[in-house]
Write a protein that holds these residues in place. Structure first.
Motif, PDB file in Angstrom:
ATOM      1  N   PHE A  56       0.867  -1.192   0.000  1.00 15.18           N
ATOM      2  CA  PHE A  56       0.000   0.000   0.000  1.00 15.18           C
ATOM      3  C   PHE A  56       0.891   1.224   0.000  1.00 15.18           C
ATOM      4  O   PHE A  56       1.558   1.524   0.991  1.00 15.18           O
ATOM      5  N   THR A  57       0.924   1.948  -1.113  1.00  9.95           N
ATOM      6  CA  THR A  57       1.816   3.096  -1.220  1.00  9.95           C
ATOM      7  C   THR A  57       1.024   4.380  -1.042  1.00  9.95           C
ATOM      8  O   THR A  57      -0.178   4.422  -1.302  1.00  9.95           O
ATOM      9  N   LYS A  58       1.727   5.421  -0.604  1.00 10.84           N
ATOM     10  CA  LYS A  58       1.069   6.704  -0.419  1.00 10.84           C
ATOM     11  C   LYS A  58       1.499   7.677  -1.510  1.00 10.84           C
ATOM     12  O   LYS A  58       0.739   8.052  -2.372  1.00 10.84           O
ATOM     13  N   ASP A  59       2.754   8.065  -1.454  1.00  7.93           N
ATOM     14  CA  ASP A  59       3.237   9.006  -2.465  1.00  7.93           C
ATOM     15  C   ASP A  59       4.708   8.689  -2.751  1.00  7.93           C
ATOM     16  O   ASP A  59       5.281   7.791  -2.153  1.00  7.93           O
ATOM     17  N   ARG A  79       1.174 -16.916 -10.696  1.00  7.33           N
ATOM     18  CA  ARG A  79      -0.160 -16.985 -11.290  1.00  7.33           C
ATOM     19  C   ARG A  79      -1.197 -16.803 -10.170  1.00  7.33           C
ATOM     20  O   ARG A  79      -2.171 -16.106 -10.323  1.00  7.33           O
ATOM     21  N   ASN A  80      -0.915 -17.465  -9.037  1.00 10.39           N
ATOM     22  CA  ASN A  80      -1.798 -17.294  -7.884  1.00 10.39           C
ATOM     23  C   ASN A  80      -1.060 -16.454  -6.854  1.00 10.39           C
ATOM     24  O   ASN A  80       0.013 -16.827  -6.413  1.00 10.39           O
ATOM     25  N   GLY A  81      -1.665 -15.360  -6.487  1.00  9.23           N
ATOM     26  CA  GLY A  81      -1.005 -14.506  -5.502  1.00  9.23           C
ATOM     27  C   GLY A  81       0.026 -13.628  -6.181  1.00  9.23           C
ATOM     28  O   GLY A  81      -0.226 -13.059  -7.237  1.00  9.23           O
ATOM     29  N   GLY A  82       1.191 -13.506  -5.559  1.00  7.19           N
ATOM     30  CA  GLY A  82       2.229 -12.650  -6.104  1.00  7.19           C
ATOM     31  C   GLY A  82       2.147 -11.244  -5.538  1.00  7.19           C
ATOM     32  O   GLY A  82       1.609 -11.031  -4.446  1.00  7.19           O
ATOM     33  N   LEU A  83       2.671 -10.298  -6.302  1.00 11.96           N
ATOM     34  CA  LEU A  83       2.819  -8.934  -5.803  1.00 11.96           C
ATOM     35  C   LEU A  83       1.708  -8.016  -6.307  1.00 11.96           C
ATOM     36  O   LEU A  83       1.370  -8.028  -7.490  1.00 11.96           O
ATOM     37  N   PHE A  84       1.147  -7.233  -5.413  1.00  8.73           N
ATOM     38  CA  PHE A  84       0.129  -6.244  -5.772  1.00  8.73           C
ATOM     39  C   PHE A  84       0.589  -4.880  -5.249  1.00  8.73           C
ATOM     40  O   PHE A  84       0.854  -4.741  -4.057  1.00  8.73           O
ATOM     41  N   ILE A  85       0.700  -3.918  -6.117  1.00 10.14           N
ATOM     42  CA  ILE A  85       1.042  -2.568  -5.661  1.00 10.14           C
ATOM     43  C   ILE A  85      -0.241  -1.748  -5.708  1.00 10.14           C
ATOM     44  O   ILE A  85      -0.879  -1.642  -6.763  1.00 10.14           O
ATOM     45  N   LEU A  86      -0.626  -1.220  -4.566  1.00  8.65           N
ATOM     46  CA  LEU A  86      -1.924  -0.558  -4.464  1.00  8.65           C
ATOM     47  C   LEU A  86      -1.757   0.903  -4.039  1.00  8.65           C
ATOM     48  O   LEU A  86      -1.678   1.216  -2.851  1.00  8.65           O
ATOM     49  N   PRO A  87      -1.690   1.811  -4.993  1.00  8.85           N
ATOM     50  CA  PRO A  87      -1.596   3.247  -4.677  1.00  8.85           C
ATOM     51  C   PRO A  87      -2.960   3.773  -4.260  1.00  8.85           C
ATOM     52  O   PRO A  87      -3.967   3.095  -4.456  1.00  8.85           O
ATOM     53  N   PRO A  88      -3.005   4.977  -3.693  1.00  8.22           N
ATOM     54  CA  PRO A  88      -4.290   5.549  -3.281  1.00  8.22           C
ATOM     55  C   PRO A  88      -5.208   5.685  -4.494  1.00  8.22           C
ATOM     56  O   PRO A  88      -4.732   5.944  -5.603  1.00  8.22           O
ATOM     57  N   ILE A  89      -6.523   5.516  -4.273  1.00  4.50           N
ATOM     58  CA  ILE A  89      -7.404   5.601  -5.439  1.00  4.50           C
ATOM     59  C   ILE A  89      -7.991   6.997  -5.630  1.00  4.50           C
ATOM     60  O   ILE A  89      -8.621   7.263  -6.627  1.00  4.50           O
TER      61      ILE A  89
END
Lengths: 368, 381
Positions: A56-59, A79-89
Motif C-alpha cells: 500500500f503506497t502513499k506518495d 499466477r496465484n497470488g504474487g505482488l500487488f502494488i496498491l496506490p491511493p485511489i
C-alpha cells in the motif's frame, strides 16, 4: 496453517531521512551496499512462504515501483497470488489514514483466500521469522499480535515511535503514541498479525465511525475488548529514525558478526538484480573494513565505508566512514569523510567534504 | 511463429576435455568465467545485444547444470512469447534417435525446430569462446555480399596460425580454401566458429551431408569444404575485437589475466554491451580491516581477510587472514584457510584449501596449476 497475506503498509512513513527521502519513500531508501529497506521485509515474507503480498503506497512511489517490478526477484511473479502494488485511489484528496486506504481496497482483502494477515511497515532492517510470529499468534489464540523490540541506540530527536505496555502474560495493555523511547522500552514495530476476517471487520467499523488510523483506532482502541498479544523480536535490528541513525545502522554492517547474521546464517536477502561486473580494485587501491558491491571501480583509498553498485573511486581519492550509493563518483584526489552520498552524486577532483557529528548528505545527482 | 530474419543455433554440447577437472561434471560452456559468468554468457549476451530473439541451445555432454542455467532465458532477456531460448538435447523420433555425432549433425537433427521459424538466415555459434561481437554487422556484410555463408574470422599471429582453422581468401575476402590447422598456413585469418548461413542453402547441404556415411558431420571438416567445392558464395567477415578460445587451462587462465589488463580490449564494464549472467543472489563483498586487494576483480558474496593481487575471485569465496593469492583465478564457493599461498593457479568450484597450504607452479614448468572440483587441499601438498 492456512495461507497468509502479506501487507506492506507505507502509509504512515515519516520522511525523516531528509534529502534521502525527498524523492522516494522510506521503503526504497538504499541500504547496506545493494539493498533497499523494503527488501528485508519482502525476503522475510518469502522465507515464511508468504507469496501474496500487497504494497500500500502513499506518495513518491516511482522508486519503489521501479524497484519491485513484477516481483520476480522475490519470487512474487505468481499466477496465484504474487505482488500487488496498491496506490491511493483518490490521488487528489488527502488520505485520512491507512484504514481509509485499506477500505478503498477492501475487495482485495475480501477476495483473498488467506485466513491470516501480516502487516509490516516495510522499513525494518531485520530478519524476523514470521513463521514463528504466526505460530505464537495461533498458539496464544490472539486476536492481534503486536511485534515489538526493546529500544536501543541514541535518543530519538523526534517522537516517531509508539511504545507498548505489556503485562507479565505478554498481553498488550497500553500503547503510547508518538513517544521518545528510553533504552529497553518496548517499541511497537508497527508489525501485526491478525486474522483476515477481524481485519476486514475493524477496517469497516472504524471507517464507518470516521476513524482512519490502524494503530490508534483499530489496535489501541480495542486493547480491552480484544485479545492483543505481544511478540518480542530479539534479533539484530538498528533503529533508524534520523540521518545519523541511518548512517550508524549501515555501519553496523561492517562488523563481521553482523554480516554473518544477516547474510550467511539466516535466509537469503533478495533484491533487484543488476548485471554489474565484479568489482575491480586497481593497483593503487587500498580498501579495508568495507562492504563493496559489484560494478565498482576502486583506485583510491576506502576505509570503513559502504560502497553501492557501480561506484567509481579515482586514484588519489580518499573515502572514510561514508556511504556512497549507486553510481556515485569520487574524483581524483578528492577527500570525503562522514558523508552519505545519494545515487549518482559526484565529488569533483580534489574537492573535500567532511561531515561532523552528523554526516553530510549529498543529494541525488548533486555535483560538489 | 514463422518467418524470422534470423535465428541462432548455439552449440553447447562440447565436453572440453582439455579443461580436465573443470569439465568433469559440466559442459565447457558452463565453466565459470570472470568471477560471475559462465563461458556461454558471452555468446548468449551477444545474441541479445544483436537483436536475435530466438536461440536454440544444443546440449549433450553433462547437460543438467547448463539446462537449468539457461532455463527460460530470462537472464538474457530471451524469455519471449515467440521464440526465445530453447534447450535442444538429442531426442528420439519415430525412426529412432541418436546422439549428436558432429556439429553439423546437431543442427541437422533440429531441422524441424529451425523450419518452424522459417528463417532467412541461421547463425551457428559456439558456447566455448570469450568475445563480444555485434552479429548485426556480420549479417549486414553477409546480405551485402549476397553470400550463402559468411564466416567470422580473426587475424591471429602467424606463428599460431597452425593451431586454428584457417580461411584462405581472395582480395575481396571471398573464401577460396579452408584449411584445418595447416602446417604451412597461407593466411592468418582464423575461423572464430561463428557462421552465418542462408538457411535454404545450408539445409540442402545438411541433408546431403547426412546421406554420406563417410562424413564426420562437422561444419569445419565437411560442410564448409563441400560448399566451397561446389562453388558456393562464401565470405570471410573480419572481426577485430577480443576473441579467445578458452579450451585449455592455460588459455582460460590467460583470458582471466586479460580481464585485469587495462590495455586489453576485453572489458566487462561497457554499459552498452553488458554480459548478462544467471545471477545468484549474494550480499556485497566484505573486505576486512587487514585485507589488501589490488589489481583484482572480486565478486559478491566473498569475504576477504588476506592479500589478493592480480587475481579474479568469484562469488562466495572466503580468503582467510595471512593468505596471499597472486595471478590466480578462484572459482565460486571456494574456501581458502589462513596463511595459504596460491600463485598462478585456477582453483575450481567448491574447493577447500586448508590452512598453510602452498599452491604454486613448479619452477621447471611454470605451468598454470588447476585444482579441481571439491578437492581438499591440505598443508602437506
Amino acid at each position: 496453517m492456512g495461507s497468509v497475506l502479506g501487507v506492506i503498509n507505507l502509509i504512515n512513513e515519516k520522511p525523516f531521512l531528509k534529502e534521502l527521502t525527498q524523492h522516494r519513500c522510506m521503503a526504497s531508501v538504499p541500504f547496506a551496499g545493494r539493498y533497499r529497506l523494503i527488501d528485508f521485509t519482502l525476503s522475510n515474507f518469502i522465507n515464511a512462504s508468504i507469496t501474496k503480498v500487497a504494497v500500500f503506497t502513499k506518495d513518491k512511489y516511482r522508486s519503489v515501483m521501479d524497484h519491485l517490478g513484477s516481483g520476480k526477484e522475490w519470487d512474487l511473479d505468481r499466477r496465484n497470488g504474487g505482488l500487488f502494488i496498491l496506490p491511493p485511489i483518490h490521488p487528489d484528496e488527502r488520505l485520512k489514514g491507512d484504514l481509509e486506504h485499506f477500505h478503498d481496497h477492501l475487495e482485495f482483502f475480501q477476495r483473498s483466500h488467506a485466513d491470516t494477515v501480516v502487516i509490516s511497515p516495510g522499513l525494518h532492517v531485520s530478519k524476523i521469522d514470521y513463521n514463528e510470529v504466526i505460530a505464537q499468534h495461533k498458539a496464544e489464540q490472539a486476536d492481534i499480535t503486536v511485534v515489538y523490540k526493546d529500544y536501543q541506540g541514541d535518543p530519538v530527536e523526534k517522537p516517531v515511535y509508539h511504545t507498548c505496555s505489556i503485562d507479565d502474560k505478554g498481553t498488550v495493555t497500553d500503547i503510547q503514541l508518538y513517544t521518545y523511547p528510553m533504552p529497553g522500552e518496548a517499541v511497537c514495530l508497527e508489525t501485526f498479525v491478525i486474522s483476515k476476517d477481524l481485519l476486514i471487520e475493524l477496517i469497516t467499523k472504524c471507517v464507518e465511525n470516521g476513524e482512519y488510523d490502524l494503530i490508534k483506532d483499530a489496535v489501541k482502541a480495542n486493547l480491552h475488548s480484544l485479545r492483543v498479544k505481544s511478540y518480542k523480536f530479539t534479533g539484530e535490528m538498528p533503529f533508524i529514525h534520523s540521518v545519523d541513525s541511518f548512517h550508524s545502522g549501515n555501519m553496523e554492517f561492517l562488523k563481521p558478526e553482523i554480516v554473518r547474521s544477516y547474510f550467511y546464517e539466516t535466509w537469503d536477502l533478495y533484491t533487484k538484480v543488476k548485471h554489474e561486473a565484479p568489482a575491480y580494485y586497481g593497483a593503487s587501491s587500498r580498501t579495508s573494513y568495507s562492504l563493496i558491491a559489484n560494478g565498482c571501480e576502486i583506485e583510491g583509498v576506502v576505509e570503513n565505508s559502504i560502497i553501492f553498485r557501480g561506484v567509481k573511486i579515482h586514484p588519489g581519492a580518499v573515502v572514510k566512514n561514508s556511504i556512497i550509493m549507486q553510481k556515485g563518483e569520487i574524483g581524483p584526489g578528492a577527500y570525503i569523510e562522514n558523508v552519505i552520498m545519494d545515487k549518482q552524486a559526484r565529488i569533483k577532483e580534489n574537492a573535500t567534504v567532511v561531515g561532523g557529528l552528523q554526516p553530510v548528505v549529498i543529494k541525488k545527482e548533486e555535483i560538489i | 511463429m514463422g518467418n524470422k530474419k534470423w535465428i541462432a543455433m548455439l552449440l553447447a554440447g562440447g565436453q572440453g576435455s582439455r579443461l580436465g577437472e573443470l569439465t568433469h561434471q559440466l559442459a565447457k560452456p558452463a565453466v565459470s568465467f570472470g568471477g560471475k559468468y559462465r563461458i556461454i554468457d558471452f555468446a548468449l549476451s551477444n545474441c541479445t545485444h544483436s537483436g536475435i530473439d530466438t536461440v536454440g541451445v544444443l546440449t549433450q555432454y553433462q547437460p543438467h547444470l547448463l539446462n537449468a542455467y539457461v532455463g527460460n532465458g530470462r537472464a538474457w532477456d530471451l524469455d519471449r512469447n515467440c521464440g526465445g531460448v530453447s534447450v535442444l538435447p538429442p531426442y528420439q523420433g519415430k525412426t529412432g534417435g541418436h546422439w549428436y555425432e558432429g556439429t553439423a549433425d546437431a543442427v541437422y537433427q533440429n531441422l524441424q525446430f529451425i523450419d518452424q521459424y522459417d528463417p532467412e538466415n541461421v547463425l551457428v555459434i559456439s558456447g566455448d569462446h570469450i568475445y563480444k561481437m555485434d552479429y548485426n554487422k556480420l549479417l549486414k556484410y553477409h546480405m551485402k555480399q549476397g553470400a550463402h555463408a559468411t564466416i567470422a574470422v580473426i587475424q591471429v599471429p602467424w606463428h599460431e596460425a597452425n593451431r586454428f582453422g584457417i580461411m584462405n581468401t581472395d582480395n575481396e575476402d571471398k573464401i577460396i580454401e579452408f584449411e584445418e590447422k595447416p602446417m604451412n598456413p597461407k593466411s592468418n585469418l582464423a575461423s572464430m566458429g561463428v557462421y552465418l548461413f542462408n538457411w535454404k542453402v545450408l539445409k540442402s547441404y545438411l541433408i546431403q551431408d547426412q546421406q554420406n556415411p563417410a562424413s564426420s558431420n562437422d561444419f569445419g571438416k565437411d560442410i564448409i569444404p563441400k560448399m566451397l567445392g561446389a562453388g558456393s558464395s562464401m565470405y570471410a567477415y573480419r572481426f577485430d575485437g577480443y576473441w579467445k578460445d578458452v579450451g585449455t587451462i592455460q588459455s582460460l587462465w590467460e583470458a582471466h589475466m586479460d580481464l585485469l589488463d587495462a590495455n586489453s580490449t576485453l572489458t566487462l564494464t561497457d554499459p552498452n554491451w553488458q554480459i548478462y549472467a544467471g545471477n545468484p543472489n549474494h550480499p556485497p563483498q566484505y573486505i576486512s580491516a587487514e585485507a589488501e586487494v589490488k589489481q583484482s576483480l572480486v565478486n559478491e558474496g566473498s569475504i576477504i581477510y588476506g592479500k589478493i593481487r592480480h587475481s579474479v575471485l568469484s562469488y562466495n569465496v572466503q580468503v582467510g587472514a595471512g593468505s596471499t593469492i597472486i595471478d590466480s583465478v578462484i572459482m565460486p564457493n571456494v574456501t581458502i584457510g589462513e596463511n595459504v599461498i596460491i600463485e598462478k593457479a585456477i582453483i575450481s568450484n567448491n574447493a577447500v584449501i586448508e590452512d598453510g597450504a602452498v599452491i604454486r607452479p613448479s619452477k621447471e614448468s611454470g605451468d598454470v596449476i588447476l585444482y579441481g572440483d571439491s578437492q581438499r587441499i591440505s598443508s602437506h601438498i
